[in-house]
Design a protein around this motif. Structure first.
Motif, PDB file in Angstrom:
ATOM      1  N   ARG A 168       2.909   4.393   4.302  1.00 37.40           N
ATOM      2  CA  ARG A 168       3.040   3.142   4.014  1.00 37.40           C
ATOM      3  C   ARG A 168       1.144   2.314   4.835  1.00 37.40           C
ATOM      4  O   ARG A 168       1.290   1.947   5.677  1.00 37.40           O
ATOM      5  N   LEU A 169       0.436   2.582   3.451  1.00 40.06           N
ATOM      6  CA  LEU A 169      -1.452   1.270   4.072  1.00 40.06           C
ATOM      7  C   LEU A 169      -1.258   0.573   3.771  1.00 40.06           C
ATOM      8  O   LEU A 169      -0.504  -0.478   3.195  1.00 40.06           O
ATOM      9  N   GLN A 170      -2.001  -0.332   5.036  1.00 36.10           N
ATOM     10  CA  GLN A 170      -1.714  -1.787   5.050  1.00 36.10           C
ATOM     11  C   GLN A 170      -2.531  -2.635   3.585  1.00 36.10           C
ATOM     12  O   GLN A 170      -3.582  -2.024   3.025  1.00 36.10           O
ATOM     13  N   GLY A 171      -1.805  -3.305   3.203  1.00 34.14           N
ATOM     14  CA  GLY A 171      -2.318  -4.377   1.879  1.00 34.14           C
ATOM     15  C   GLY A 171      -3.839  -5.293   2.074  1.00 34.14           C
ATOM     16  O   GLY A 171      -4.085  -4.817   3.553  1.00 34.14           O
ATOM     17  N   PHE A 172      -3.532  -6.310   1.247  1.00 33.65           N
ATOM     18  CA  PHE A 172      -4.361  -6.784   1.434  1.00 33.65           C
ATOM     19  C   PHE A 172      -5.108  -7.855   2.952  1.00 33.65           C
ATOM     20  O   PHE A 172      -5.548  -8.107   2.845  1.00 33.65           O
ATOM     21  N   ASP A 173      -4.184  -8.092   2.769  1.00 34.44           N
ATOM     22  CA  ASP A 173      -3.890  -9.105   3.872  1.00 34.44           C
ATOM     23  C   ASP A 173      -4.936  -8.315   5.803  1.00 34.44           C
ATOM     24  O   ASP A 173      -4.639  -8.718   6.484  1.00 34.44           O
ATOM     25  N   GLY A 174      -4.932  -6.930   5.715  1.00 36.11           N
ATOM     26  CA  GLY A 174      -5.132  -6.110   6.678  1.00 36.11           C
ATOM     27  C   GLY A 174      -3.900  -6.307   8.135  1.00 36.11           C
ATOM     28  O   GLY A 174      -4.610  -6.268   8.659  1.00 36.11           O
ATOM     29  N   PHE A 175      -2.536  -6.327   7.479  1.00 37.34           N
ATOM     30  CA  PHE A 175      -1.664  -7.059   8.718  1.00 37.34           C
ATOM     31  C   PHE A 175      -1.086  -5.945   9.095  1.00 37.34           C
ATOM     32  O   PHE A 175       0.378  -4.873   8.793  1.00 37.34           O
ATOM     33  N   LEU A 176      -0.316  -6.175   7.193  1.00 34.82           N
ATOM     34  CA  LEU A 176       1.142  -5.542   6.963  1.00 34.82           C
ATOM     35  C   LEU A 176       1.277  -4.729   6.001  1.00 34.82           C
ATOM     36  O   LEU A 176       0.488  -4.680   4.826  1.00 34.82           O
ATOM     37  N   ASN A 177       2.230  -3.772   5.939  1.00 33.03           N
ATOM     38  CA  ASN A 177       2.118  -2.469   5.788  1.00 33.03           C
ATOM     39  C   ASN A 177       3.053  -2.326   4.412  1.00 33.03           C
ATOM     40  O   ASN A 177       3.490  -1.592   3.370  1.00 33.03           O
ATOM     41  N   ASN A 178       4.528  -3.785   4.054  1.00 29.60           N
ATOM     42  CA  ASN A 178       5.516  -3.233   3.604  1.00 29.60           C
ATOM     43  C   ASN A 178       4.270  -3.625   1.562  1.00 29.60           C
ATOM     44  O   ASN A 178       3.856  -4.239   1.541  1.00 29.60           O
ATOM     45  N   LEU A 179       5.502  -2.609   1.663  1.00 28.63           N
ATOM     46  CA  LEU A 179       4.868  -2.725  -0.232  1.00 28.63           C
ATOM     47  C   LEU A 179       5.254  -4.014  -0.900  1.00 28.63           C
ATOM     48  O   LEU A 179       4.791  -4.243  -1.973  1.00 28.63           O
ATOM     49  N   SER A 180       5.727  -4.479  -0.929  1.00 28.12           N
ATOM     50  CA  SER A 180       6.173  -5.865  -1.654  1.00 28.12           C
ATOM     51  C   SER A 180       4.855  -6.581  -1.245  1.00 28.12           C
ATOM     52  O   SER A 180       4.999  -7.727  -1.753  1.00 28.12           O
ATOM     53  N   GLN A 181       4.433  -6.592   0.107  1.00 31.96           N
ATOM     54  CA  GLN A 181       3.387  -7.893   1.251  1.00 31.96           C
ATOM     55  C   GLN A 181       1.884  -6.721   0.152  1.00 31.96           C
ATOM     56  O   GLN A 181       0.705  -7.308   0.564  1.00 31.96           O
ATOM     57  N   GLY A 182       1.959  -5.979  -0.617  1.00 31.80           N
ATOM     58  CA  GLY A 182       0.080  -4.852  -0.840  1.00 31.80           C
ATOM     59  C   GLY A 182       0.498  -4.236  -0.121  1.00 31.80           C
ATOM     60  O   GLY A 182      -1.290  -3.285  -0.190  1.00 31.80           O
ATOM     61  N   GLY A 183       1.311  -3.446   0.224  1.00 32.51           N
ATOM     62  CA  GLY A 183       0.962  -2.275   0.883  1.00 32.51           C
ATOM     63  C   GLY A 183       1.310  -1.138  -0.002  1.00 32.51           C
ATOM     64  O   GLY A 183       1.707  -1.152  -1.112  1.00 32.51           O
ATOM     65  N   ARG A 184       0.295   0.377   0.352  1.00 33.92           N
ATOM     66  CA  ARG A 184      -0.021   1.443  -0.458  1.00 33.92           C
ATOM     67  C   ARG A 184       0.641   2.504  -0.233  1.00 33.92           C
ATOM     68  O   ARG A 184       1.257   2.677   1.055  1.00 33.92           O
TER      69      ARG A 184
END
Length: 275
Positions: A168-184
């Motif tokens: 799981r790659l980091q999302g838009f916030d540069g911190f969270l990796n969760n898919l529900s939080q924008g992770g990829r």
């Protein structure tokens, strides 16, 4: 194999399953008592199903208890795999408790709500102002060292094997990796053996048989962040079908292991690892 399910989505595709809405549990006591398996009861149902009706549940009681909140989970991880658990401090939300954490944990660090999921209730604490904002939302302080990562792993264990895994790659916030939080999702990069072995070891030692483990790799060393008893099945194409098939195989295998005609001298087969 006759089963009762309290979660229609997670047992879709399993044979011989009767779905009952959790709130209708008391109307169907006979069916629950007679079922060979009671699947995915909610946490509040455990006392009645397990002890009142003597039902056999999946996931296991250990999966529910260890996974109930991050405090329980971290203490269990530290007991069985201290070298693979990030440094974590847990204190009551008092001035002295908050001061003990700030005096020991270097900034930045991660703070979490004990019962949040899907990346919610997670703070990256960079300043005292961040810390005070977090403190206003919780009765229990849960602080964990920040790991220098830009991705983590979701390792899915059902029964006694790894069913799937992905980065799981980091999302838009540069911190969270969760898919529900924008992770990829990165489903192409190989999964480290060390991460799969850690997930299986934790599952075996703790008696957890249905979990999505979140594992970080730092310089080739795996660290367990948490696990989710009710993990998402949308990470990879066909993942839901894989999980359903693994549940069916596990339940059938458990029934077979309870067969009195089984040879008690037969050796236990080794754990399977298949992604």
């Amino acid at each position: 194999m006759q089963c009762v399910s309290f979660d229609a989505f997670r047992t879709l595709g399993l044979p011989n399953v009767r779905y009952i809405k959790p709130e209708h549990m008391f109307r169907h006591k006979a069916e629950i008592r007679d079922a060979e398996w009671v699947l995915f009861p909610e946490y509040w149902q455990l006392g009645g199903v397990l002890f009142g009706l003597k039902g056999r549940i999946f996931p296991s009681l250990a999966t529910y208890m260890v996974g109930h909140d991050k405090v329980e989970m971290s203490r269990a991880f530290e007991m069985v795999a201290p070298g693979n658990t990030p440094w974590t401090l847990i204190e009551p939300n008092t001035e002295s408790g908050a001061e003990r954490i700030l005096s020991q944990m270097a900034l930045p660090f991660v703070a979490k709500l004990p019962k949040a999921s899907m990346g919610q209730g997670v703070w990256l604490i960079r300043t005292v102002q961040d810390w005070n904002a977090y403190r206003s939302c919780t009765d229990v302080l849960y602080a964990q060292e920040w790991l220098p990562i830009d991705r983590d792993l979701r390792i899915i264990v059902v029964g006694e094997r790894v069913v799937s895994g992905f980065w799981r790659l980091q999302g838009f916030d540069g911190f969270l990796n969760n898919l529900s939080q924008g992770g990829r999702v990165d489903g192409k990069t190989p999964i480290p053996e060390a991460a799969m072995e850690l997930a299986l070891t934790l599952a075996k030692k703790l008696g957890v048989n249905h979990a999505g483990f979140d594992i970080a790799m730092v310089d080739g060393h795996p660290y367990v962040l948490e696990f989710n008893r009710l993990f998402g099945n949308t990470g990879l194409p066909g993942l839901n079908e894989k999980v359903t098939e693994a549940i069916k195989e596990y339940l059938i295998a458990q029934d077979h292991s309870d067969d009195p005609d089984d040879d008690p001298k037969e050796p236990t087969p080794p754990l399977k690892v298949a992604v």
